[in-house]
Design a protein around this motif. Structure first.
Motif, mmCIF file in Angstrom:
data_model
loop_
_atom_site.group_PDB
_atom_site.id
_atom_site.type_symbol
_atom_site.label_atom_id
_atom_site.label_comp_id
_atom_site.label_asym_id
_atom_site.label_seq_id
_atom_site.Cartn_x
_atom_site.Cartn_y
_atom_site.Cartn_z
ATOM 1 N N ILE A 1 -28.673 -53.083 -107.344
ATOM 2 C CA ILE A 1 -27.650 -52.547 -108.254
ATOM 3 C C ILE A 1 -28.300 -51.457 -108.908
ATOM 4 C CG2 ILE A 1 -26.905 -53.360 -110.307
ATOM 5 C CD1 ILE A 1 -25.375 -54.586 -108.138
ATOM 6 N N ALA B 1 -24.756 -47.438 -113.437
ATOM 7 C CA ALA B 1 -24.597 -46.028 -113.471
ATOM 8 C C ALA B 1 -24.479 -45.487 -114.668
ATOM 9 C CB ALA B 1 -23.198 -45.741 -112.580
ATOM 10 N N LEU C 1 -27.756 -48.525 -106.448
ATOM 11 C CA LEU C 1 -26.558 -48.243 -106.110
ATOM 12 C C LEU C 1 -25.892 -47.485 -107.276
ATOM 13 C CD1 LEU C 1 -25.116 -51.123 -104.567
ATOM 14 C CD2 LEU C 1 -25.583 -48.956 -103.441
ATOM 15 N N GLY C 2 -26.082 -47.853 -108.585
ATOM 16 C CA GLY C 2 -25.883 -47.088 -109.795
ATOM 17 C C GLY C 2 -26.481 -45.766 -109.853
ATOM 18 N N VAL D 1 -24.496 -43.308 -107.350
ATOM 19 C CA VAL D 1 -23.238 -43.123 -108.007
ATOM 20 C C VAL D 1 -23.330 -41.831 -109.237
ATOM 21 C CG1 VAL D 1 -21.229 -44.017 -109.448
ATOM 22 C CG2 VAL D 1 -22.351 -45.488 -107.781
ATOM 23 N N GLY E 1 -30.902 -51.929 -113.439
ATOM 24 C CA GLY E 1 -30.271 -52.560 -112.712
ATOM 25 C C GLY E 1 -30.328 -54.056 -112.779
ATOM 26 N N GLN F 1 -20.850 -54.515 -112.079
ATOM 27 C CA GLN F 1 -22.226 -54.265 -112.126
ATOM 28 C C GLN F 1 -22.946 -52.804 -111.619
ATOM 29 O OE1 GLN F 1 -23.456 -57.256 -109.437
ATOM 30 N NE2 GLN F 1 -23.756 -59.000 -110.981
ATOM 31 N N ILE F 2 -22.164 -52.418 -110.910
ATOM 32 C CA ILE F 2 -22.745 -50.781 -110.360
ATOM 33 C C ILE F 2 -22.273 -49.887 -111.539
ATOM 34 C CG2 ILE F 2 -22.137 -49.052 -108.756
ATOM 35 C CD1 ILE F 2 -22.187 -51.354 -106.589
ATOM 36 N N LEU G 1 -19.470 -56.963 -108.322
ATOM 37 C CA LEU G 1 -20.169 -55.838 -107.962
ATOM 38 C C LEU G 1 -19.840 -54.533 -108.447
ATOM 39 C CD1 LEU G 1 -22.719 -55.679 -106.087
ATOM 40 C CD2 LEU G 1 -20.641 -55.037 -104.244
#
Length: 89
Positions: free
Chosen positions: A16, A74, A19-20, A23, A39, A69-70, A66
């Motif tokens: 997470i 971010a 991925l954040g 972004v 995360g 969370q992302i 999801l």
């Protein structure tokens, strides 16, 4: 809580957080351990928000959870990167 729960929580937090971080546009000058912490926190808060909205337990992959969370990761990465750079200069 068992050790497998802790390890899986850390793995989800790493994913997470990364991925954040992906972004958020541009380069973030924060250490990887801080990304992992963001995360993990974003995953916990995102799960709580999804549970409050009633979308935490759906059939298959919980896409809404999801995305929440992302988005939180971010937001956390961008806020932390801004504060971290100002503090370090």
């Amino acid at each position: 809580m068992e050790i497998t729960g802790i390890i899986s929580g850390l793995i989800v937090g790493i994913v997470i957080g990364v991925l954040g971080r992906l972004v958020v546009p541009g380069r973030q000058r924060i250490p990887i351990w801080l990304t992992i912490v963001i995360g993990v926190v974003a995953a916990l808060i995102g799960t709580a928000i999804a549970a409050g909205l009633g979308v935490a337990d759906t059939g298959g992959v919980d896409w809404i959870e999801l995305v929440i969370q992302i988005a939180l990761a971010a937001l956390g990465v961008s806020l932390t990167a801004g504060m971290y750079v100002k503090r370090r200069e």
